[in-house]
Motif scaffolding. Sequence first.
Motif, PDB file in Angstrom:
ATOM      1  N   SER A 154      63.333  17.442  29.581  1.00 63.77           N
ATOM      2  CA  SER A 154      62.061  16.783  29.904  1.00 63.77           C
ATOM      3  C   SER A 154      60.913  17.448  29.162  1.00 63.77           C
ATOM      4  N   LEU A 155      61.094  17.649  27.891  1.00 59.10           N
ATOM      5  CA  LEU A 155      60.105  18.365  27.094  1.00 59.10           C
ATOM      6  C   LEU A 155      58.791  17.596  26.998  1.00 59.10           C
ATOM      7  N   LYS A 156      57.718  18.364  26.943  1.00 64.96           N
ATOM      8  CA  LYS A 156      56.368  17.819  26.871  1.00 64.96           C
ATOM      9  C   LYS A 156      55.691  18.333  25.603  1.00 64.96           C
ATOM     10  N   PRO A 157      54.697  17.626  25.109  1.00 65.37           N
ATOM     11  CA  PRO A 157      53.987  18.119  23.916  1.00 65.37           C
ATOM     12  C   PRO A 157      53.443  19.533  24.096  1.00 65.37           C
ATOM     13  N   GLU A 158      53.049  19.878  25.292  1.00 68.56           N
ATOM     14  CA  GLU A 158      52.510  21.226  25.525  1.00 68.56           C
ATOM     15  C   GLU A 158      53.579  22.302  25.485  1.00 68.56           C
ATOM     16  N   ASP A 159      54.833  21.929  25.387  1.00 69.39           N
ATOM     17  CA  ASP A 159      55.903  22.911  25.192  1.00 69.39           C
ATOM     18  C   ASP A 159      56.034  23.325  23.732  1.00 69.39           C
ATOM     19  N   THR A 160      55.316  22.666  22.870  1.00 73.39           N
ATOM     20  CA  THR A 160      55.365  22.988  21.443  1.00 73.39           C
ATOM     21  C   THR A 160      54.922  24.417  21.201  1.00 73.39           C
ATOM     22  N   GLY A 161      55.693  25.112  20.386  1.00 78.92           N
ATOM     23  CA  GLY A 161      55.332  26.488  20.072  1.00 78.92           C
ATOM     24  C   GLY A 161      56.461  27.202  19.372  1.00 78.92           C
ATOM     25  N   LEU A 162      56.190  28.455  19.058  1.00 78.43           N
ATOM     26  CA  LEU A 162      57.194  29.330  18.454  1.00 78.43           C
ATOM     27  C   LEU A 162      57.806  30.148  19.589  1.00 78.43           C
ATOM     28  N   TYR A 163      59.093  30.003  19.768  1.00 80.15           N
ATOM     29  CA  TYR A 163      59.783  30.628  20.888  1.00 80.15           C
ATOM     30  C   TYR A 163      60.505  31.887  20.423  1.00 80.15           C
ATOM     31  N   TYR A 164      60.384  32.926  21.224  1.00 78.91           N
ATOM     32  CA  TYR A 164      61.028  34.210  20.938  1.00 78.91           C
ATOM     33  C   TYR A 164      61.864  34.637  22.134  1.00 78.91           C
ATOM     34  N   CYS A 165      63.002  35.273  21.858  1.00 74.35           N
ATOM     35  CA  CYS A 165      63.680  36.021  22.917  1.00 74.35           C
ATOM     36  C   CYS A 165      63.402  37.496  22.681  1.00 74.35           C
ATOM     37  N   ALA A 166      63.317  38.228  23.771  1.00 75.05           N
ATOM     38  CA  ALA A 166      62.979  39.640  23.695  1.00 75.05           C
ATOM     39  C   ALA A 166      63.780  40.387  24.740  1.00 75.05           C
ATOM     40  N   ALA A 167      64.125  41.631  24.440  1.00 77.48           N
ATOM     41  CA  ALA A 167      64.946  42.423  25.341  1.00 77.48           C
ATOM     42  C   ALA A 167      64.300  43.771  25.614  1.00 77.48           C
TER      43      ALA A 167
END
Length: 125
Positions: free
Chosen positions: A84-97
């Motif tokens: 159910s993605l929305k335009p406001e979910d747009t971005g650069l996604y990172y995983c971090a530990a």
Amino acid sequence: RVQLVQSGGGSVQAGGSLRLSCAIHGNAFGSHCITWFRQTPKKEREPVAALLGNGDTRYADPVRGRFTISQDNALNTLYLQMNSLKPEDTGLYYCAASTGVGLTWWDNQHAFGDWGQGTQVTVSS
């Protein structure tokens, strides 16, 4: 320290789904908190969801009910299923530990020293 290699992402229309992967080189499950963050042009880097060191999960309010974290221990990979993605979910996604359970700091980017390379998610209306 662990090395994180991301894959997945891409472009989708609003209402669609994408899955992000974070392959972890090094032992992390059970000893690390792994959080997904995202960076958008209008906002600072914000937390999205996390797998805590004790196996619990956490979700930021904007994505709760739409995004799901899962893990494949055999592949040492963490996934972020985004529905159910929305335009406001747009971005650069990172995983971090970060080592530790992360009960109180899973959403604080400054607590994380190991980062994936980032993957773009674009949701069009």
